[in-house]
Design a protein around this motif. Structure first.
Motif, PDB file in Angstrom:
ATOM      1  N   ILE A   1       0.856  -1.163   0.010  1.00 15.87           N
ATOM      2  CA  ILE A   1       0.051   0.116   0.049  1.00 15.87           C
ATOM      3  C   ILE A   1       0.775   1.121   0.060  1.00 15.87           C
ATOM      4  O   ILE A   1       0.730   2.149  -0.483  1.00 15.87           O
ATOM      5  CB  ILE A   1      -0.851  -0.099   0.997  1.00 15.87           C
ATOM      6  CG1 ILE A   1      -2.116  -1.239   0.834  1.00 15.87           C
ATOM      7  CG2 ILE A   1      -1.588   1.133   1.299  1.00 15.87           C
ATOM      8  CD1 ILE A   1      -2.894  -1.452   2.117  1.00 15.87           C
TER       9      ILE A   1
ATOM     10  N   ASP B   1     -12.782   4.917   5.912  1.00 18.75           N
ATOM     11  CA  ASP B   1     -12.534   4.988   7.143  1.00 18.75           C
ATOM     12  C   ASP B   1     -11.256   5.526   7.648  1.00 18.75           C
ATOM     13  O   ASP B   1     -10.126   4.611   7.320  1.00 18.75           O
ATOM     14  CB  ASP B   1     -12.987   3.908   7.871  1.00 18.75           C
ATOM     15  CG  ASP B   1     -14.380   3.292   7.660  1.00 18.75           C
ATOM     16  OD1 ASP B   1     -14.971   2.215   7.714  1.00 18.75           O
ATOM     17  OD2 ASP B   1     -15.085   4.381   7.474  1.00 18.75           O
ATOM     18  N   VAL B   2     -10.974   6.503   8.162  1.00 17.50           N
ATOM     19  CA  VAL B   2      -9.671   6.889   8.920  1.00 17.50           C
ATOM     20  C   VAL B   2      -9.524   6.149  10.029  1.00 17.50           C
ATOM     21  O   VAL B   2     -10.254   6.126  10.904  1.00 17.50           O
ATOM     22  CB  VAL B   2      -9.641   8.339   9.087  1.00 17.50           C
ATOM     23  CG1 VAL B   2      -8.582   8.786   9.672  1.00 17.50           C
ATOM     24  CG2 VAL B   2      -9.951   9.277   7.805  1.00 17.50           C
ATOM     25  N   VAL B   3      -8.267   5.570  10.385  1.00 14.71           N
ATOM     26  CA  VAL B   3      -7.644   4.830  11.447  1.00 14.71           C
ATOM     27  C   VAL B   3      -6.921   5.440  12.466  1.00 14.71           C
ATOM     28  O   VAL B   3      -6.639   5.041  13.635  1.00 14.71           O
ATOM     29  CB  VAL B   3      -7.581   3.481  11.143  1.00 14.71           C
ATOM     30  CG1 VAL B   3      -8.682   2.561  10.411  1.00 14.71           C
ATOM     31  CG2 VAL B   3      -6.302   3.214   9.988  1.00 14.71           C
ATOM     32  N   TYR B   4      -6.139   6.307  11.617  1.00 15.28           N
ATOM     33  CA  TYR B   4      -4.833   6.969  12.277  1.00 15.28           C
ATOM     34  C   TYR B   4      -4.432   8.146  11.616  1.00 15.28           C
ATOM     35  O   TYR B   4      -4.259   8.068  10.315  1.00 15.28           O
ATOM     36  CB  TYR B   4      -3.605   5.797  12.385  1.00 15.28           C
ATOM     37  CG  TYR B   4      -2.540   6.245  13.278  1.00 15.28           C
ATOM     38  CD1 TYR B   4      -1.133   6.725  12.674  1.00 15.28           C
ATOM     39  CD2 TYR B   4      -2.764   6.517  14.603  1.00 15.28           C
ATOM     40  CE1 TYR B   4      -0.241   7.124  13.443  1.00 15.28           C
ATOM     41  CE2 TYR B   4      -1.456   6.657  15.323  1.00 15.28           C
ATOM     42  CZ  TYR B   4      -0.338   7.128  14.721  1.00 15.28           C
ATOM     43  OH  TYR B   4       0.757   7.285  15.507  1.00 15.28           O
TER      44      TYR B   4
ATOM     45  N   GLU C   1      -4.016   7.559   7.698  1.00 19.78           N
ATOM     46  CA  GLU C   1      -4.116   6.380   7.438  1.00 19.78           C
ATOM     47  C   GLU C   1      -5.550   5.822   7.601  1.00 19.78           C
ATOM     48  O   GLU C   1      -6.245   6.272   8.420  1.00 19.78           O
ATOM     49  CB  GLU C   1      -3.408   5.546   8.543  1.00 19.78           C
ATOM     50  CG  GLU C   1      -2.364   4.599   8.278  1.00 19.78           C
ATOM     51  CD  GLU C   1      -1.665   4.046   9.147  1.00 19.78           C
ATOM     52  OE1 GLU C   1      -0.763   4.256   9.561  1.00 19.78           O
ATOM     53  OE2 GLU C   1      -2.299   2.725   9.686  1.00 19.78           O
ATOM     54  N   SER C   2      -6.072   5.310   6.288  1.00 18.82           N
ATOM     55  CA  SER C   2      -7.196   4.695   6.401  1.00 18.82           C
ATOM     56  C   SER C   2      -7.177   3.161   5.996  1.00 18.82           C
ATOM     57  O   SER C   2      -5.737   2.531   5.961  1.00 18.82           O
ATOM     58  CB  SER C   2      -8.149   4.961   5.199  1.00 18.82           C
ATOM     59  OG  SER C   2      -7.579   4.892   3.957  1.00 18.82           O
ATOM     60  N   VAL C   3      -8.256   2.585   6.147  1.00 14.63           N
ATOM     61  CA  VAL C   3      -8.040   0.830   6.366  1.00 14.63           C
ATOM     62  C   VAL C   3      -7.596   0.688   4.855  1.00 14.63           C
ATOM     63  O   VAL C   3      -6.832  -0.098   4.702  1.00 14.63           O
ATOM     64  CB  VAL C   3      -9.466   0.270   6.162  1.00 14.63           C
ATOM     65  CG1 VAL C   3      -9.234  -1.226   6.487  1.00 14.63           C
ATOM     66  CG2 VAL C   3     -10.194   0.821   7.557  1.00 14.63           C
ATOM     67  N   LYS C   4      -8.052   1.414   3.835  1.00 13.84           N
ATOM     68  CA  LYS C   4      -7.436   1.251   2.345  1.00 13.84           C
ATOM     69  C   LYS C   4      -5.945   1.646   2.088  1.00 13.84           C
ATOM     70  O   LYS C   4      -5.329   1.085   1.378  1.00 13.84           O
ATOM     71  CB  LYS C   4      -8.233   2.233   1.219  1.00 13.84           C
ATOM     72  CG  LYS C   4      -9.788   1.515   0.974  1.00 13.84           C
ATOM     73  CD  LYS C   4     -10.299   1.862  -0.073  1.00 13.84           C
ATOM     74  CE  LYS C   4     -10.955   3.190   0.183  1.00 13.84           C
ATOM     75  NZ  LYS C   4     -11.706   3.556  -1.020  1.00 13.84           N
ATOM     76  N   GLY C   5      -5.455   2.698   3.027  1.00 16.87           N
ATOM     77  CA  GLY C   5      -3.986   3.045   2.621  1.00 16.87           C
ATOM     78  C   GLY C   5      -3.558   3.874   3.175  1.00 16.87           C
ATOM     79  O   GLY C   5      -4.435   4.623   4.330  1.00 16.87           O
ATOM     80  N   ALA C   6      -2.503   4.697   3.107  1.00 10.45           N
ATOM     81  CA  ALA C   6      -1.928   5.729   4.044  1.00 10.45           C
ATOM     82  C   ALA C   6      -1.903   6.917   3.143  1.00 10.45           C
ATOM     83  O   ALA C   6      -1.239   6.586   1.898  1.00 10.45           O
ATOM     84  CB  ALA C   6      -0.791   5.452   4.340  1.00 10.45           C
TER      85      ALA C   6
ATOM     86  N   PRO D   1      -9.897   9.225  15.384  1.00  8.53           N
ATOM     87  CA  PRO D   1      -9.503   9.567  14.091  1.00  8.53           C
ATOM     88  C   PRO D   1     -10.715   9.691  13.017  1.00  8.53           C
ATOM     89  O   PRO D   1     -10.672  10.363  12.154  1.00  8.53           O
ATOM     90  CB  PRO D   1      -8.286   8.470  13.676  1.00  8.53           C
ATOM     91  CG  PRO D   1      -8.418   7.458  14.605  1.00  8.53           C
ATOM     92  CD  PRO D   1      -9.316   7.918  15.787  1.00  8.53           C
ATOM     93  N   GLU D   2     -11.877   9.107  13.764  1.00  8.97           N
ATOM     94  CA  GLU D   2     -12.958   9.129  12.840  1.00  8.97           C
ATOM     95  C   GLU D   2     -13.608  10.388  12.674  1.00  8.97           C
ATOM     96  O   GLU D   2     -14.394  10.351  11.799  1.00  8.97           O
ATOM     97  CB  GLU D   2     -14.035   7.963  13.296  1.00  8.97           C
ATOM     98  CG  GLU D   2     -14.437   8.094  14.863  1.00  8.97           C
ATOM     99  CD  GLU D   2     -13.534   7.627  15.881  1.00  8.97           C
ATOM    100  OE1 GLU D   2     -12.407   7.024  15.459  1.00  8.97           O
ATOM    101  OE2 GLU D   2     -13.995   7.666  17.040  1.00  8.97           O
TER     102      GLU D   2
ATOM    103  N   ARG E   1      -8.410   0.843  14.062  1.00 13.56           N
ATOM    104  CA  ARG E   1      -8.524   1.872  14.716  1.00 13.56           C
ATOM    105  C   ARG E   1      -8.294   1.513  16.204  1.00 13.56           C
ATOM    106  O   ARG E   1      -7.836   2.118  17.071  1.00 13.56           O
ATOM    107  CB  ARG E   1      -9.940   2.559  14.825  1.00 13.56           C
ATOM    108  CG  ARG E   1     -10.312   3.443  13.616  1.00 13.56           C
ATOM    109  CD  ARG E   1     -11.783   4.144  13.915  1.00 13.56           C
ATOM    110  NE  ARG E   1     -11.838   4.858  12.722  1.00 13.56           N
ATOM    111  CZ  ARG E   1     -13.024   5.135  12.332  1.00 13.56           C
ATOM    112  NH1 ARG E   1     -14.031   4.670  12.665  1.00 13.56           N
ATOM    113  NH2 ARG E   1     -13.044   6.132  10.850  1.00 13.56           N
TER     114      ARG E   1
END
Lengths: 450, 132, 489
Positions: free
Chosen positions: A319, B38-41, B61-66, B88-89, C479
């Motif tokens: 990624i 979805d933003v995770v960080y 960082e989202s689940v899909k990518g940075a 982060p959400e 998360r």
């Protein structure tokens, strides 16, 4: 037609007809003529299955193996007992022939196994987070050094001479490729020289010290004291260690280690001429996002059922591409499944017993060799685990040759890599060594007869 | 329908910025948060870090990518939005109420060369048409 | 029907054990006394289970996995071919599994010969001059290959060459490997067929370029027909060309990277040479080089001198980049690859490649009515479907389609790679699948596309229903990472 390729001549004919192609070679028309291979590879022609086995048995038969020879050689690879159930489980096609668990719905077996393994590494190391493993111990330690440099934003990595020479070689290669500075500290007394360390720390820009404990010599370092010193200099303590030894030794996380890494061959993986096994790496939460490699996490699915998934993948190469923390693409999955089976069978009590046997047998072997008058300890007064560096009266090459004649693989010759240890001999004694084998070793090594 | 507040300036990389007194407040647009998922960080730069206009300095960082976030202007990082560390959400909930970084702006004039509301809306229209 | 299984920590009961060690036959030692504060205070919370319970636990876990031994696994770029069982027998022979890597060379001649012969065969198959077997995986091989390139340029005083060119269709490991080796990545545009545009490449070539990295066939499954011009252009600019061997399965016995102008390559033994994937490893990523790079290879390397096999170490190889791992490589994996190559021989390797290409073209034509193909004409061993139109038309994404493929009892193709094709589905059947399997897969895909058109995305959101878990919440996992079992304190 190969037995692995189902298509018959008739199948091929039908498929080519469906494609409207006259000759299979037409499918290769995109390859320029200049580049096409005119001849088949010049390799031996195909063998039937019995012939394959015969050929391999011949090669295998040309090797001495440690079922027949009593192995007192360690130096980074050890003869430990592996319960039969381990291989039985990792021989299952459902573990062996599946791919990386990118589709979690069809990989919960692999994912749960990884999650359990990660937990076991945390328990043994006393650290908060482990990844799903690295290629081997040496490269895991090297990646730990790179991680430390990036986390501290400093450029110098130190290590002791009592770190495994191969690990140090890999550290040098990785430091060169990442333009990090390196510093090697002497360990003449078997442990890292404190004065040299103090000097190196005052010189500044130190990101981390790589310590190995049990060291290449089998000696145990004072991790707590080292951690304190390093933290005062705002540097990190990277410990290279062994998961089996941690059944007996204190958890490095409790003693102040910042990154713990090492090789997993000793726990459930055959010695196999040096591979495959795995490397482990564990950190505390502040370094989590810098940790390379795969990580498995727990979550729930659409119906609230517990599920496991690869997570924090945004850091990974596929990624992040050129901004990835590392380029590592795989873990040594089957090898960590083997380790997790080993740990599940042994439990804490089993590891403790293995450790006790190792220490008892090592002590017995060394004290008997000392009594022969032909050996003395290189590092008296320093605690050891599983391996002891001895100084031999007799040249080591000759000693090992006599031992081989008696069906014993002797210890590792230290002098070539450590000129200060004249006729140094690194002896490893695991739980697999019987009293009979040790007595035989002592009789030949400590005896006078030619 | 993606939100585009009138009083902000925008970049082609989907960041927004406004001035509060001498301080530049920046973040990512609604379009950006939607595209990321979805933003995770959020990985923030250190306080005191100097950046040039167009330099990447935040990673969302989202689940899909940075996703790299670029500074709309040249300046120095004064403050980062700590609330996003815990949650982060919030970025997905309201990308405009949840700023990322407050900067000491070297030259407020730099904002004039950024996109205004109309120009950014046009950019989004063009992107929409391209993906058809 | 399998269901979710408790963890080993939940199955653990105090006092249970799955091991039996012999009684200690020498005097015991007081560990705490010897080790002092280095002695473990609190036992690690590893499971305490009887052997039967451990075996049942892992047997039940294994049944939650889909594997090649169970069915079709068309993951593009992974070459999920059948793993022959005789290779497993070979690797477990005590004469391989119970050999210490440092035991005297005269007691390891069989192992050394295997390494020597395997290196030779891999060099011959790829048209290279020398091979190292040390790297543990493809990505590790890439990193090694790039280090060799770096060392070569440095040895010629050309340390200013800091750029590596990578096509935008490339796998993520390529730019990542370049970065971790201290290079800067520059992307070159590929056309709609994933082929590198020669003119765009020439614009990028200058004296700061160290190398171009290519896969051939490329990630769309198409052979770069301008390959000789590409490699020539890079050489004229003073750079080297790196071959990512992930797609070698298409061309064994048909074309060799060494004849295309490549200077260094890596192979994936767990892809092309039939060693098992193991759920994510162990693999093996040998690196092959042309003669000019041979001195830089990681040491030690096996040589045949004075009638015996022996390791030549760093002292005899002063320009070696050093070690990139301990010992000699994933030896157990190397044994399996060796057995595979010996079983197939030259004809068998060629046949494997030819069938991989025939199977891919057959399946591509079967699916070409459902999805636009990313290639024109024929493909090689894999092909990419463009899921963009289906998504626009019906709202059903390639992720949804993948979940429906699982529901239908197959492993899905690779999704969302390569990045240059929207909603990509990359399909690589391999040669070890029968035509009936391909037909059944094509039928399943027809049903899925028909379902997408008649029922829309809502019908897919609950899929799969036939698996132990469905649609895990990956956002939650990222998360609030829970990365280890939490014991109740």
């Amino acid at each position: 037609m190969s037995r692995y390729t189902p298509a018959t001549a008739e199948d091929r004919r039908r498929m080519l007809e469906y494609l409207g192609v006259g000759d299979l070679d037409d499918l290769y028309s995109g390859i320029p003529e200049k580049v096409r291979q005119k001849n088949l590879p010049d390799i031996p022609k195909a063998l039937s299955e019995p012939e394959v086995l015969r050929n391999l048995r011949e090669l295998a038969g040309a090797n001495g193996n440690i079922d027949d020879l009593a192995c007192f050689l360690g130096a980074g690879a050890y003869d430990h007992f592996i319960p039969a159930a381990v291989d039985s489980i990792i021989s299952r096609g459902e573990f062996t022939t599946c791919y990386t668990p990118y589709q979690p719905e069809v990989s919960q077996g692999t994912l749960q196994a990884i999650f359990q393994y990660q937990t076991m590494v945390c328990e043994l190391t006393g650290m908060e987070v482990s990844n799903a493993s690295m290629y081997d111990g040496a490269s895991a330690v090297a990646e730990a050094a790179v991680l430390a440099a990036s986390a501290t934003k400093k450029k110098k990595i130190l290590w002791g001479q009592n770190v495994n020479p191969q690990t140090r070689d890999v550290l040098r290669t990785y430091c060169w490729s990442r333009s990090l500075e390196q510093g090697e500290l002497p360990a003449a007394g078997g442990t890292v020289d404190q004065e040299a360390l103090d000097a190196a720390l005052s010189a500044g820009d130190v990101a981390a010290l790589v310590v190995q404990s049990p060291s290449f010599f089998g000696t145990i370092e004072d991790l707590e004291a080292l951690a304190e010193k390093l933290h005062q200099a705002e540097a990190l303590l990277i410990l290279s260690t062994d998961l089996l030894a941690l059944g007996t030794l204190e958890a490095p996380g409790k003693l102040g280690a910042d990154i713990v890494a090492g090789d997993g061959q000793t726990v459930g993986n055959p010695i196999s001429f040096g591979g495959p096994a795995f490397g482990f790496i564990a950190v505390n939460k502040p370094l989590l996002r810098r940790m390379p490699g795969r990580i498995c996490g727990q979550t729930v699915d659409s119906r609230g059922r517990r599920a496991f998934v690869l997570t924090l993948q945004a850091r990974e190469q596929h990624i992040r591409r050129e901004k990835a923390t590392s380029n590592i693409c795989s873990n040594q999955n089957l090898c960590i499944v083997a380790a997790s089976v080993y740990f599940s069978l042994m439990g804490p009590q089993g590891l403790r017993e293995v450790g006790e046997q190792i220490m008892a047998k090592t002590e017995y072997a060394v004290s008997q060799l000392e009594k022969s008058g032909k050996f003395r300890r290189a590092f008296p007064g320093v605690p050891h685990f599983r391996e002891v560096a001895l100084l031999s009266e007799r040249p080591v090459a000759e000693l090992n040759s006599r031992l081989l004649d008696a069906g014993i693989i002797g210890g590792y010759p230290l002098e070539p890599l450590y000129p200060g240890l004249k006729k140094g001999w690194l002896l490893a004694v695991t739980e697999n060594r019987t009293k009979e084998e040790i007595d035989r070793l002592v009789a030949v090594a400590g005896g006078d007869a030619r | 329908m993606t939100k585009i507040p009138q009083d902000l300036r925008y970049t082609k990389e989907h960041e927004w910025i406004r001035m509060e007194g001498g301080v530049g407040v920046m973040g990512i647009t609604d379009y950006a948060q939607h595209a990321m998922g979805d933003v995770v960080y959020v990985e923030f730069p250190d306080k005191g870090r100097k950046v040039k206009a167009g330099e990447d300095f935040v990673v969302v960082e989202s689940v899909k990518g940075a996703n790299d976030v670029f500074s709309p202007v040249s300046g120095t990082v004064l403050e980062v939005n700590d609330a996003l560390e815990e949650s982060p959400e919030l970025l997905n909930e309201d990308a405009y109420a949840n700023w990322l970084v407050r900067l000491e702006v070297a030259d407020p004039g730099e904002l004039d060369s950024l996109l205004d509301h109309g120009a950014y809306a046009k950019l989004l229209e063009e992107l929409e048409a391209e993906s058809q | 029907m399998t269901r979710i299984i408790e963890t080993v920590f939940e199955s653990s009961r105090p006092g249970r054990k799955g091991y039996a060690l012999p009684e200690l036959d020498v005097p015991a030692v007081d560990c705490a006394a010897v080790l002092g504060k280095s002695c473990r205070e609190k036992a690690p919370r590893l499971p305490e289970m009887a052997e039967v319970d451990v075996v049942r636990h892992f047997t039940r876990l294994s049944k939650l996995n889909y594997s090649v031994d169970e069915g079709f696994y068309p993951l593009g770029s992974c070459t999920m071919k059948y793993n022959p069982k005789v290779n497993e027998v070979a690797a477990r022979m005590p004469g391989f599994a119970r050999v210490h890597p440092l035991q005297p060379e005269e007691t390891a001649q069989g192992a050394l010969k295997l390494l020597f012969d395997l290196s030779g065969m891999l060099a011959e198959i790829t048209g290279m001059d020398a091979v190292t077997l040390q790297p543990a995986a493809g990505a590790h091989g890439e990193q090694t290959g790039l280090m060799l390139i770096k060392a070569w340029h440095e040895s010629r005083g050309e340390g200013k060459r800091t750029k590596v060119i990578v096509p935008d269709s490339a796998h993520g490991t390529n730019p990542a490997s370049a970065t971790v080796t201290g290079f800067e990545t520059v992307e070159v545009a590929s056309d709609e067929e994933g082929m590198v545009d020669l003119d765009s490449l020439k614009l990028l070539l200058d004296d700061t370029v160290a190398a171009l990295m290519l896969t051939n066939p490329n990630t769309l499954g198409i052979f770069e027909k301008h390959i000789l011009e590409l490699t020539e252009a890079v050489h004229r600019a003073g750079g080297l060309v790196y071959y990512d061997g992930a797609n070698l399965n298409a061309i064994m016995g048909k074309a060799r990277p060494g004849d295309m102008g490549f200077d260094v390559l890596h192979l994936n033994l767990h892809k092309t040479f039939g060693t098992p994937h193991g759920g994510g490893g162990p693999g093996s990523g040998p690196v092959g080089v042309k003669a000019e790079l041979e001195p830089f290879l990681p040491a030690p390397i096996v040589a045949f001198k004075g009638g015996r096999y022996t390791f030549t170490g760093k002292s005899e190889r002063p320009r070696s980049i050093g070690r990139i791992r301990s010992f000699y490589g994933n030896f157990g994996v190397l044994v399996k690859a060796y057995a595979y190559i010996r079983a197939l021989g030259p004809e068998g390797l060629k046949e494997a490649s030819e069938m991989s290409v025939l199977n891919a073209n057959y399946l591509a034509k079967k699916l070409g009515g459902l999805y636009p193909l990313a290639h024109k004409g024929h493909c090689m061993h894999e092909f990419v479907l463009n899921g963009g139109p289906l998504k626009r038309e019906t709202g059903v994404s390639s992720l949804d389609v993948a979940k429906a493929v699982i529901e239908a009892g197959f492993h899905p193709p690779t999704i969302y790679f390569p990045l240059i094709v929207p909603e990509a589905l990359m399909v690589e059947p391999t040669e070890t699948e029968s035509v009936e399997t391909l037909d059944r897969f094509a039928e399943a895909m027809e049903d899925i596309v028909a379902k997408a058109r008649s029922e829309g995305p809502e019908a897919f959101h609950g899929l799969p229903t036939t698996t132990p878990i469905s649609r895990p919440d990956e956002t939650m996992a990222a998360r609030n990472p829970i990365l280890r079992w939490q014991f109740e304190e």
